[in-house]
Structures are given as structure tokens and as C-alpha cells.
Design a protein around this motif. Structure first.
Motif, short mmCIF file in Angstrom:
data_model
loop_
_atom_site.label_atom_id
_atom_site.label_comp_id
_atom_site.label_asym_id
_atom_site.label_seq_id
_atom_site.Cartn_x
_atom_site.Cartn_y
_atom_site.Cartn_z
N SER A 151 -98.83 10.09 -64.49
CA SER A 151 -97.71 10.97 -64.11
C SER A 151 -96.39 10.24 -64.12
N VAL B 100 -95.89 11.37 -73.15
CA VAL B 100 -96.23 12.68 -72.62
C VAL B 100 -96.80 12.50 -71.22
N LEU B 101 -96.25 13.22 -70.25
CA LEU B 101 -96.75 13.09 -68.89
C LEU B 101 -97.97 13.97 -68.70
N ARG B 102 -98.90 13.47 -67.91
CA ARG B 102 -100.08 14.26 -67.58
C ARG B 102 -100.13 14.41 -66.07
N SER B 103 -100.08 15.61 -65.58
CA SER B 103 -100.08 15.76 -64.13
C SER B 103 -101.50 15.91 -63.63
N ARG C 164 -94.58 10.60 -77.03
CA ARG C 164 -93.91 11.87 -77.36
C ARG C 164 -93.53 11.88 -78.82
N ALA D 252 -94.41 15.38 -62.43
CA ALA D 252 -94.99 15.42 -63.77
C ALA D 252 -95.35 16.85 -64.14
N ALA D 253 -95.89 17.58 -63.16
CA ALA D 253 -96.29 18.95 -63.45
C ALA D 253 -95.08 19.82 -63.77
N GLU E 262 -93.78 18.87 -67.18
CA GLU E 262 -94.70 19.45 -68.17
C GLU E 262 -94.36 20.91 -68.42
N ASP F 195 -93.25 22.88 -71.83
CA ASP F 195 -93.97 24.04 -72.36
C ASP F 195 -93.04 25.23 -72.55
N SER G 118 -88.91 11.17 -70.93
CA SER G 118 -90.07 12.03 -71.15
C SER G 118 -89.70 13.43 -71.56
#
Ligand code: SF4
Lengths: 282, 588, 345
Positions: free
Chosen positions: B250, B259-262, B322, B515-516, B519, B523, B544
Motif C-alpha cells: 500500500s 501500482v498500489l494494492r490495498s 505503473r 491506497a484504496a 486505487e 479506476d 502513483s
């Protein structure tokens, strides 16, 4: 937690409960008292300054009126006028504060300087001056007491409005072009209300105190009105002969102010604002 | 016996009601070692740290466990007994020095009061000030805290913590509220002092990147327990607990746009911990057994410990870069243009210039970031764009047409097309309005929806921001910070905008929640072709999310360009300092 | 490049002026006093308007039912009611600042001679000052004592007793406290004189016992108020980060309370006490009336009853001066006590 639960939380504290019970009891007494009064409160019923007896449970006053009947009638003015004065003060103070706090126009400094001046006069002095210039009447008394509260209410509402106005939801409303009534009514007022009402009870207590004091000084309600404060003042001369004529109204006022203040304090606490700090901050 | 500077065993801290806040916490800190105690809000890290001093805030108590500092047992003592060890054996550097320094005591005395009365007291205070590179002039020591800068205040607090030469120094997020450059200096200095004097540090922080720059060893906490414990480099490069993995994934990195992943779901609070593994509801690799038995902290070799039944299945850390979106075709018509903007704040008397000569453009679907430290004027620019602040000079153009300075003067359509989301999740929603009301309002006011139609749209919008429809009837007070920011984004989307101005919208959020939200923004851009103006102080966030970046220094744009190249090779001295100071996980 | 290799440009001192001006406070004091005087000026207009311009014919009010046309004309002339209000205001104000407080109309109605107000109020002011001073001398130490006591023992029986009793006392009007005290101590127990039956010229120092009930009455409400506020201020400080840090740094509890906490609680305490001394101004008027105490407050109430406009106006102005002066004084004290305010120019 529901809003109701928040509102009733004050009743959970010990002092709050005692105060609530006391206030309700007194309100009941004031409401039904006149129905129970054995005599007309302003009629001369017997000899002056008699001790308590079966005929006159609390004796008679200096003019021979029944003290019990006068006590039963005498709470209406003090409670009614204080509530009226406090409500008027809130209506005026909140409107001024809301406008001054939100519109950053010339209105704000102007109103606030005027309020500063009013704050610089001791409230009792203000009422005494008013009584000198405008005479003693109920409208003068009520308006005077209301005026005493307006500056501090306006200040609190103004500060709170200014604080709320910086919040994101208000700015979002401004950015989407909402008009002033919608901004004040929808976004600001509902969020200022809590802070504002937190010390309504304390102000009511203050109204009762000052109204009663002015009545006691003989500069408010005039004889032959039956009013607890006025009764104390009238019957002081006969204190040696019938002390109950003084003791009964004095104890009732004490009971009233203490009960109301206990509720006020508990309400303020449950709304998260300590009354002590409110007063420090003025 | 005395092999560790600090040994904690089986610590349990509970609410007065008996609900555990922290349980089964054990760890060791060697002499001269720096331990990073990492966790998000509610993980119990600060409660644990305070307990190391034998202290519990009102409402909680230390129920069990032993604490040894340099061989001296300081647990189980009375308040009066443990007090003798505080500051001398183990000392504390507070989170917010501005609040922790006594406002009416001179800074020299605040350090001096730590010492016994002696003739050498002055000299000791002098030494301590010199250690932390504060001026030793008498005049400086006689200042009050408010006469010092934030960085200096923190140095005074560190001097007070070091003056008695303790074996262990506890630092509780000591760089909160400092600018990145100041933070980097302070961290470097702490590290240097620690090497010179050889004390051990327990460094408490939510910020993995900061911890990475200072710690030898890392302890990760989740829901009041230690979930992973090991050498810093190894934990950061190959985490064994799925929560540590999620946390690391994150963290945005300023140098390597990735790319962030939450982590899905929300952290559990005190009193709502499920039976079994507290991470189970959010864990991608849970098995049936996880929800039944509480895993133990288990040794996995190489001086590492992890609390997970299935740690062998934890995937390796695989950062995903990214795709360079910088390849934007030259678009002649920009959506939004800002020309020669100058904004001022009118205080009493003279005006303070917030920014001047700022020009930039944002194309359809592009994400432009404005980066700067506090006071750089970045928020004022955002407010000018949104029509909340009237510029002193310059123009804001939408599709080539100049906009009125304030929102009230703009056309409803212009107001609809530019939306803004604010920094503080706790005041961005009206606490007296239900979520549905808040979201429906812009659709009614700006798109002319009927009340019915607007309410219908709410469910869609909530789905857009990945929130369950049942939240529609809630009040903001019932939502978490991350949920509130999503509702605020949904409210902006309700107007069907072309551009959303995001003013530090993640700075108050925990890193996994951040992070979420980031994200989500990415999107939304892909789905709706939204353009974003991102206001932030965090270069990691920039790298990011953004395509282009403008660096602001005291109201002036000092450098701008495509994110990738600018962060890789900054040209302006200020940008270079900023990039160098930004904490990162990538290089150690 | 890693963080460790950075130079430290931030070490340069922030811009605190090294050479301080000689008296950084003088400017503040002057400004505050000037503001006080400006406020007083506006208050004087307010008082004048309140007593003179509001509806109701003062002349007939003064004379009441016994008014004869000739008497009315005489009073009107005496009060200059035939001149415009602004002129009357200026002549009153210019007289006032030169020490001419005007003449009492009520006493003239009785004696036929205009009596200068300044001659009527000297003794009364002294008596009132004595009463106020006795109260304040007891109020300050007692409120700090009880406030700190209950704050440091928050939640204990002592604290509950202090807060409970003060919560009750705070809401009693002075005339009720006074009346109940009279009933209890003078009427039922016969311990003290109920009313101050001394000649107006005589000093209260020759009859100190008459001070007891008025002082007790004034103390009841104000002590309750100040104690609560000192307690609240102290509690807030005790909950602050710096007190927590002092504890975490291993300072002794006694040092934490007295060296760290009390010093910071002092400024709000001074403010609170000053505020209460201001409230005493109102309380004194009522209390003097209750006990027939020969002070300025009692005289003011009598003057209001008689609608003695010049008397109310001048005495009211004197009270406003004291009130605002106390306000200014409290602000100055607070600035002296808080380093942050003291060092800001
Ligand atoms: S124990 Fe199970 S649920 Fe918990 S972290 Fe490990 S795999 Fe996930």
C-alpha cells in the motif's frame, strides 16, 4: 446512538436526575397551584402578620393576605417571564450571530463592537438604568433581561458559525452555488444548534436570577402582584412576626434555581461542553 | 541476563472493562538497536509504547506482562517506584512537541529539570543542546517553546530525553507535522546520535517508509498483537505475514511509480475482534482453521517471527510498475487552464501572497498534481479553481472560456463540471445529513434531477465508489474516515463532473486506506475519463497517481513536467531536496 | 543519496528578534487602556440615552403625584430638559470628567436645595469598597484552594462534595442567600444583627459585625463560581500533553502539579477571578439593599426608585468605570502571566 438517547443522556447523571425531578415538581406546583389556592391572592383575608394556623397554613402578610395562596400563585411570573426573556434573547442573538458569522461584510465588525459595549455594562446596572429611564413595566423588564443575554449568545453563535463555515460540506455547498438561505438553513444552522442550545439552561437560570433580583429590588413587577421575589421584599419588615412569609418564597426560589441549574449543567455536560469553560471563555 | 536493552514478555493491556487492547505482546531490543514498531491506527502501538514506561492512559490498565530495561525490571512497580526509572533508564520523545513542551517553562529549564540539582547541571544541559545541534547560547536556552520552530521544538524534546543518558529511548511518531525535509534531517540526526551514544530506540510509527529509513528491526502490530517481527530489510523485502505484505504494497513510492494494492476490508477495533486470527476477515489466504484457533507467534528461522498459520503461502512481494501514461498525445484544447494566477490572503492590514504567476493546463482525462509543503500555496490554487477564493490576478478558463472568480458568479454548468473533495474526512460531510442526502444534493442542484431521480442515482454512485448501498441511510458519524472520503467522492461524481479537485484527500487516512482511495481514483479515471487536479505534499502519492506534476515553493512554480522524468531527475534545487528527503521503501 | 547524507539547512534560527525592545508591553498596555477609554465613552452615551431619551417624562416621574405646574417647570429647568439631548449630554460629560457629578434631583425635591452628588457619595463609596475588599480577600485564596484541591482529587469524595455544594450555591440569587442567612443566623439563632442599622456618616469599621452577613452572602455565589472555574482550568491543564510528558519524564507528582500544571492554570484563574469580581459589582447592589448596608449600591437602588436621573447617571458611570478598569487590569495580568502573550510584541 439515536438522537433521543443523546438528548436524554443528561438524565443519567445523578445531579441531572435530582434536578429534573425537582424542576418537574415545581412546574407542576406552579401549573396547578392557583387551582389549589384557598384565597384570592390579593384579597385581604384576615389580620396582618398572623402566625401559621389552620386557617392560614403559612400565616398572613403585612396586609393580611393569605401567604399560602400568594405562594401558590407567585411562581408563574418568575418562570413565565424568564422563559419568555430567554427565548427572545435566543431569537435575536442567534440571528445576529449567524449573519455576522457568515457574511464577512461590514455587518460583522459593526455588530460585534456594539456587542462589546453591551458586555461592558454590568447587567444589573443596565436594568437599573432602564428602570430609571423607561419606568417599571413588564415589557421593559422582559426586554431588558433579554438584551442582557443577546451579546454573549450572538458571540457564541458567531464563533460557532465561523468554525462550521470552514468545513468541507459548507464549502462544497458554496462551490455548487447554493443560496444564502439554503446555506444557513441546511448546512450551518443544524450544526450550530448543539453548541447554542448547550447553555440554554444556564442562561435560563441566569434569567431567573436577574429577573428575581430586579423584582426583589422593587424595580420590576409592582404590588399587588403575587411574585416570590416581591413577596420576600414586601414581607421582610414583618420577619420577626411571621418569618414564614419570607422563608416560604425564599426556599421556593432556591429550590427552583437549584433544580433548573442542575438540569442545565447536566445537559451542557452531556452535549460535551463544560459549563465552567463556557463561562471562562465568555 | 543483561543481554537486551529492552525485553517485553507477554504484555497485556486492557480497558477498565476488561476488554483487551493489547495482548500477548513480546519482543526484544538489543543494545544499540533501533526497533521500528509499526501499525495503523487502532493497532495498539502507542498503548504498547507507553506501557514500556509503566504508564497507561486513563481508562486502560496494564494487566499482565514483564518489562525489563537493561536488566532492571520496571513492570509491577508502584507509580512512585517506576517514576525513578523514567527519563533515566528509559525516556520518551512525544509525538507533538508543540503540545508536550510546557508553554510557560523556558526550554533550557525543561531539559534541566530532568537532572538532579547539581553544580554541573548547566554544563549537562549545554552538552545535551550541543548533541542535538541546538544553539547553546544562554539566550536560546531562555526562550519559551513558542519561540522555536517545529524542528527545534522536537530537538529540545530529544535533548530532554537524552540528557540523563538512558539505555532506551522511546520515540512516538516524533516527526508528525514536520515537513519532509525537516523530517529527513531529524531522522538523520537521531540515527547519528544513536550510533555515537549507543542507546537503543523504539521508534513507533504508522509510516513504513520512515521506519525503513531508521530501523534495524521491525515489529508489525495488528489488532493489539505482534503479527511479524524480524530484521528490517528482510521484513520489508520478503514479508511473511499477509498483513505486512498488504501494508508494504500500500505504500506509494516517490522514486518508482508503482501500482498500489490495498488491503480489502477495514481494521477491527477494540471489542470487535473475531475469534481466531483477527486478520481473517481481510485475509486472502485464510483457511477454515484460521477462524477457529488463534495463531501463535512462531519462529520461522533467520531470527524472524510471524503470527500466521499459513505463512508459507504468503506470496512474494511483486511490485507492479505503473504503465507510463505520460505518452499523452498533444491535445490542442485543454479542459482547464490557469493563467498567471496570483492569490492573496488578507489578514489584518497587509495581504499575504499565497501564490503568484502560476500557469498550467489540464487536458481531458489527465491527472495533474500540485506538490508543495505547507504554506506553498497549493491549497489556495485549488480553491481558486473551485471558485472558493477570488484570485487577485489571473484567470481560470474552462474550455477556453474565462470563469467568474467565485462559484456564485459561475454558470450552473461550470459549477457542475468542476467538483472539489476536501482534506479532512471528518468535516467534509454534513454530520446532520444522511449519506443519501449528501450525495443526492448536487444531482438536484446542478443537474436538475427531481428528488426521486436523485435518490435513485445514489445507489449507483455508492457502487461506483465501492461502498455497499446500505450505507445510504447512515449518518457520517457512523462511517470510518476512508468511507467518508469515498462518500465525498461520490458526492462529487453526482454532479457528473469533468474535473475533480482533490485537496490532500488522503493525508488524514491510514496508508492501507489511502491506497484504496487512490486505487479508486485511478479506476474512476479509466471508467469515466475524469480529469483530476491532485493537491498533495506526498511525492509518493504523486508518483502513483499523477501524469504531470508542478512543484510549488512559496507560491511559485519552481519546476514542472511529466511525473516519471521529474522525479527521476529533478533539476531545480528545491525539487532535488524534496525528492531526496521523501521517505521511501525502495533503497535502504 | 539517502536521508543521512543531507545537510541540515533548517538549523538556522528562526526569526526571533535577538535584541528585544525595552518594554515590549508598553504598546499593549497603551492600546488596551485606550480601548477601555473608548468603550467607556460609548457606555456613557448608552447610559445617558437610557436615562434621558427613553420615553417617560422624567420631571413628572420625579415629583410623582404631588406635581404642580410650577414645580414641574422648576425641575425641567433644573434638569435642562428644554435643551436638546446632545447638548445636555456634552455638558454632563464635560462636568463629569472634571469631577462635577451634578446635583441630585430627589434630594432637591425633599429639601428644596440642589445637593451636589459628590457630597452625598463619599462615605458610601468607602463602605462599599470595604465590603468588596473583604470579600475579594477571602475569595481569592479560598477559590484557589478548593479549586486545586478538587481538581487534583477529581472523582474523589472531596471533589464530589466541592462540586456538588458549589453547583447548588452557584444558582442562588444573592437576595435569597442573604434572606436565608438572616432567617437562620439572625432570626432563628439570634447570633448576628440582621440589618446594618448605623448612621450613614458612621464608619463600618466601628461596627465590623455588620460586615459578616453581607460578606458571607457575596462569598456564597462568587466562591462557588470561581472554585468551579479554577477546578475546570486546572483539570484541563492536568489533561494536557505536557503534563503527561512531565509524568513520562519521571518528574515527581508534586512537581508535576505545582511546577508544571499550576503555573499554566494561573492565567485562566486570574481571568476567572477578575470576571467574578466584576460580577460582584451587581451582587453588591442587591446585597447592600438586602441588609440596608450604607453603601453606594443601596443608594443607587433608592435613586432608581425615585427616578433621580442625574444621580443614577453619575453613579452608574462610576460603576461602569470600575467594571471596565477591572476588565483591563485582568487582561494585563493575563498577558504578564502567559509567556506566549508576554513575548509577542
Ligand atoms: S492465520 Fe490465517 S487468516 Fe490469519 S493471517 Fe494467517 S492465513 Fe490469514
Amino acid at each position: 446512538m439515536t438522537a433521543l438517547a443523546v438528548r436524554l443522556r443528561f438524565a443519567r447523571t445523578g445531579y441531572g436526575k435530582v434536578g429534573l425531578a425537582g424542576s418537574l415538581l415545581l412546574l407542576a406546583l406552579i401549573a396547578v397551584g392557583p387551582l389549589l389556592a384557598p384565597y384570592d391572592p390579593s384579597a385581604i383575608a384576615g389580620l396582618p402578620l398572623q402566625h401559621a394556623s389552620r386557617q392560614f397554613p403559612l400565616g398572613t402578610d403585612g396586609l393580611g393576605r393569605d401567604v399560602l395562596s400568594r405562594v401558590l400563585w407567585g411562581g408563574r411570573s418568575i418562570v413565565g417571564l424568564s422563559v419568555l426573556a430567554t427565548s427572545l434573547a435566543y431569537a435575536a442573538g442567534a440571528s445576529i450571530g449567524l449573519l455576522a458569522g457568515y457574511t464577512k461584510s461590514i455587518l460583522d465588525p459593526l455588530l460585534m463592537r456594539a456587542m462589546d459595549v453591551l458586555l461592558a455594562v454590568p447587567p444589573l446596572l443596565f436594568l437599573l438604568v432602564l428602570a430609571t429611564g423607561a419606568g417599571r413595566s413588564i415589557p421593559v423588564l422582559v426586554l431588558g433581561v433579554a438584551t442582557v443575554h443577546v451579546p454573549s449568545i450572538a458571540r457564541i453563535v458567531r464563533a460557532s458559525t465561523q468554525e462550521v463555515a470552514t468545513h468541507g460540506y459548507v464549502e462544497a455547498a458554496v462551490a455548487r452555488g447554493e443560496r444564502l438561505p439554503a446555506l444557513l438553513g441546511r448546512e450551518i444552522l443544524p450544526n450550530v444548534l448543539g453548541t447554542v442550545l448547550a447553555d440554554a439552561g444556564i442562561r435560563l437560570t441566569a434569567s431567573i436570577l436577574i429577573l428575581a433580583s430586579v423584582n426583589f429590588l422593587g424595580l420590576g413587577l409592582q404590588p399587588p402582584a403575587a411574585d416570590w421575589a416581591l413577596m420576600i421584599s414586601e414581607n421582610r419588615g414583618g420577619i420577626a412576626l411571621n418569618s414564614l412569609a419570607v422563608a416560604a418564597p425564599a426556599l421556593l426560589i432556591a429550590f427552583l434555581t437549584i433544580s433548573v441549574n442542575l438540569v442545565a449543567d447536566a445537559v451542557a455536560r452531556s452535549l460535551g461542553t463544560s459549563t465552567d469553560r463556557k463561562r471562562v471563555a465568555r | 541476563m543483561n543481554e537486551h536493552a529492552l525485553a517485553v514478555d507477554d504484555l497485556r493491556i486492557e480497558l477498565v472493562s476488561g476488554e483487551p487492547v493489547v495482548e500477548d505482546v513480546s519482543f526484544r531490543v538489543g543494545h544499540g538497536e533501533v526497533l521500528g514498531l509499526v501499525g495503523e491506527s487502532g493497532s495498539g502501538k502507542t498503548t504498547t509504547a507507553l506501557a514500556l514506561l509503566g504508564y497507561a492512559r486513563p481508562g486502560v490498565r496494564i494487566a499482565n506482562g514483564t518489562i525489563d530495561v537493561a536488566g532492571t525490571r520496571i513492570s509491577g512497580l508502584s507509580e512512585a517506584q517506576v517514576r525513578r526509572y523514567r527519563g533515566r533508564l528509559i525516556s520518551y520523545v512525544p509525538q507533538d512537541p508543540a503540545a508536550a513542551l510546557n508553554p510557560s517553562v523556558r526550554v533550557g529549564d525543561q531539559v534541566g529539570n530532568m537532572l538532579e540539582r547539581s553544580s554541573e547541571k548547566e554544563a549537562h544541559v549545554d552538552d545535551a543542546f550541543e548533541l542535538v545541534q541546538l544553539p547553546t547560547a544562554r539566550d536560546f536556552r531562555r526562550r519559551f517553546p513558542h519561540q522555536l520552530s517545529g524542528g527545534q521544538q522536537q530537538r529540545v524534546a530529544i535533548a530532554a530525553a537524552l540528557v540523563c543518558k538512558p539505555a532506551v529511548v522511546l520515540m512516538d511518531e516524533p516527526t508528525t507535522g514536520l515537513d519532509v525535509v525537516t523530517q529527513a534531517n531529524l531522522l538523520a540526526q537521531v540515527r547519528r546520535l544513536q550510533r555515537e551514544l549507543g542507546f537503543a530506540i523504539v521508534y513507533v510509527s504508522h509510516d513504513l517508509a520512515v521506519v525503513a529509513s531508521i530501523a534495524d528491526r521491525i515489529v508489525v502490530m495488528y489488532a493489539g498483537r505482534v503479527v511479524e517481527d524480524g530484521p528490517a530489510a528482510r521484513v520489508l523485502s520478503e514479508p511473511q505475514h499477509p498483513y505486512s505484505l498488504g501494508l508494504i504494497a500500500s505504500v506509494p513510492d516517490p522514486r518508482e511509480p508503482r501500482v498500489l494494492r490495498s488491503i480489502p476490508g477495514v481494521a477491527v477495533g477494540v471489542g470487535e475482534r473475531p475469534p481466531g486470527c483477527p486478520f481473517a476477515p481481510r485475509c486472502p489466504q485464510r483457511i477454515a482453521a484460521c477462524e477457529e484457533s488463534d495463531p501463535r507467534l512462531e519462529r520461522t528461522g533467520g531470527d524472524r517471527l510471524v503470527r500466521c498459520l499459513e505463512w508459507r503461502r504468503t506470496p512474494t512481494l511483486a511490485p507492479e510498475w505503473r504503465a507510463p501514461s505520460g505518452a499523452l498525445p498533444s491535445r490542442p484544447a485543454s479542459l482547464l487552464a490557469v493563467e498567471e494566477l496570483r492569490a492573496e490572503h488578507r489578514g489584518r492590514g497587509d495581504a499575504v501572497v499565497a501564490c503568484s504567476g502560476v500557469s498550467f493546463a489540464i487536458a481531458q482525462g489527465e491527472c495533474v498534481a500540485l506538490v508543495g509543503e505547507s504554506g506553498s500555496g497549493k491549497t489556495t490554487i485549488a480553491r481558486c479553481v473551485a471558485g472558493l477564493h477570488a484570485p487577485a490576478r489571473g484567470r481560470v478558463l474552462l474550455d477556453g472560456a474565462a470563469l467568474a472568480p467565485l462559484a456564485a458568479g459561475r454558470t450552473p454548468d461550470a459549477r457542475r463540471r468542476i467538483q472539489i473533495v476536501f482534506q479532512n474526512p471528518y468535516d467534509s460531510l454534513n454530520p446532520r445529513h444522511r449519506v443519501a442526502q449528501s450525495i443526492a444534493r448536487p444531482a438536484q442542484a446542478l443537474r436538475g434531477y427531481s428528488r426521486k431521480a436523485a435518490e435513485h442515482a445514489v445507489a449507483d454512485l455508492l457502487e461506483r465508489v465501492r461502498l455497499p448501498a446500505r450505507l445510504a441511510t447512515r449518518f457520517p458519524g457512523e462511517l470510518s474516515g476512508g468511507e467518508r472520503q469515498r462518500v465525498a467522492v461520490a458526492r462529487a461524481l453526482a454532479a457528473d463532473p469533468d474535473l475533480i479537485v482533490c485537496d490532500e484527500i488522503t493525508s488524514a487516512l491510514d496508508v492501507s486506506v489511502q491506497a484504496a482511495v487512490l486505487e479508486l481514483l485511478a479506476d474512476l479515471r479509466a471508467e469515466l475519463g475524469l480529469a483530476l487536479l491532485l493537491i498533495t505534499h506526498d511525492l509518493g502519492v504523486v508518483s502513483s497517481v499523477a501524469d504531470r506534476v508542478l512543484v510549488l515553493d512559496q507560491g511559485v512554480v519552481c519546476e514542472q513536467g511529466a511525473v516519471r522524468s521529474l522525479l527521476a531527475s529533478p533539476e531545480h534545487a528545491y525539487t532535488q531536496r524534496l525528492v531526496a528527503a521523501a521517505p521511501t521503501l525502495s533503497v535502504r | 543519496m539517502t536521508a543521512t547524507e543531507l545537510e541540515a539547512p533548517e538549523l538556522v534560527l528562526v526569526d526571533v528578534p535577538s535584541r528585544r525592545r525595552r518594554h515590549p508591553l508598553v504598546g499593549f498596555v497603551l492600546r488596551r487602556v485606550a480601548a477601555g477609554i473608548a468603550t467607556l465613552f460609548v457606555v456613557s452615551i448608552l447610559l445617558f440615552a437610557g436615562t434621558n431619551v427613553l420615553p417617560g417624562d422624567v420631571a413628572s416621574a420625579v415629583l410623582g403625584r404631588d406635581s404642580t405646574p410650577a414645580g414641574l417647570a422648576q425641575i425641567r429647568k433644573e434638569l435642562d430638559l428644554n435643551r436638546p439631548a446632545s447638548e445636555r449630554y456634552w455638558s454632563w460629560l464635560s462636568g463629569f470628567v472634571q469631577g462635577d457629578l451634578g446635583s441630585s434631583v430627589a434630594s432637591q425635591a425633599v429639601s428644596g436645595e440642589p445637593t451636589p452628588i459628590s457630597g452625598l457619595i463619599g462615605d458610601r463609596i468607602r463602605n462599599t469598597a470595604t465590603l468588596a475588599l473583604c470579600t475579594v480577600l477571602l475569595l481569592v485564596p479560598l477559590s484557589i484552594f478548593f479549586g486545586v484541591l478538587s481538581a487534583t482529587r477529581a472523582g474523589s469524595p472531596v471533589d464530589h462534595a466541592v462540586t456538588g455544594i458549589s453547583l447548588g450555591l452557584i444558582s442562588l440569587p444573592e437576595f435569597v442567600t442573604g434572606t436565608l442567612l438572616v432567617l437562620l443566623l439572625a432570626q432563628w439563632l439570634g447570633l448576628l444583627p440582621a440589618v446594618s442599622l448605623i448612621a450613614i456618616g458612621a464608619s463600618v469599621f466601628t461596627h465590623p459585625s455588620i460586615l459578616v452577613l453581607p460578606v458571607l452572602t457575596l462569598l456564597a455565589a462568587s466562591l462557588a463560581q470561581t472554585t468551579r472555574m479554577v477546578r475546570a482550568g486546572m483539570l484541563e491543564v492536568l489533561r494536557s500533553d505536557y503534563v503527561e510528558w512531565a509524568r513520562l519524564s519521571g518528574h515527581r507528582e508534586r512537581d508535576v502539579v505545582f511546577r508544571y500544571a499550576l503555573r499554566n492554570a494561573l492565567a485562566p484563574t486570574v481571568q476567572v477571578i477578575a470576571l467574578n469580581v466584576q460580577w460582584l459589582v451587581g451582587g453588591i447592589v442587591v446585597t447592600e439593599y438586602v441588609f440596608g448596608y450604607p453603601g453606594i449600591g443601596q443608594a443607587l437602588v433608592q435613586a432608581v426608585s425615585a427616578r433621580d436621573v442625574p444621580y443614577v447617571l453619575s453613579v452608574g458611570m462610576l460603576i461602569a468605570i470600575v467594571y471596565i478598569a477591572l476588565n483591563v487590569l485582568a487582561d494585563l495580568l493575563v498577558v504578564l502571566l502567559v509567556p506566549k502573550l508576554r513575548t509577542a510584541q
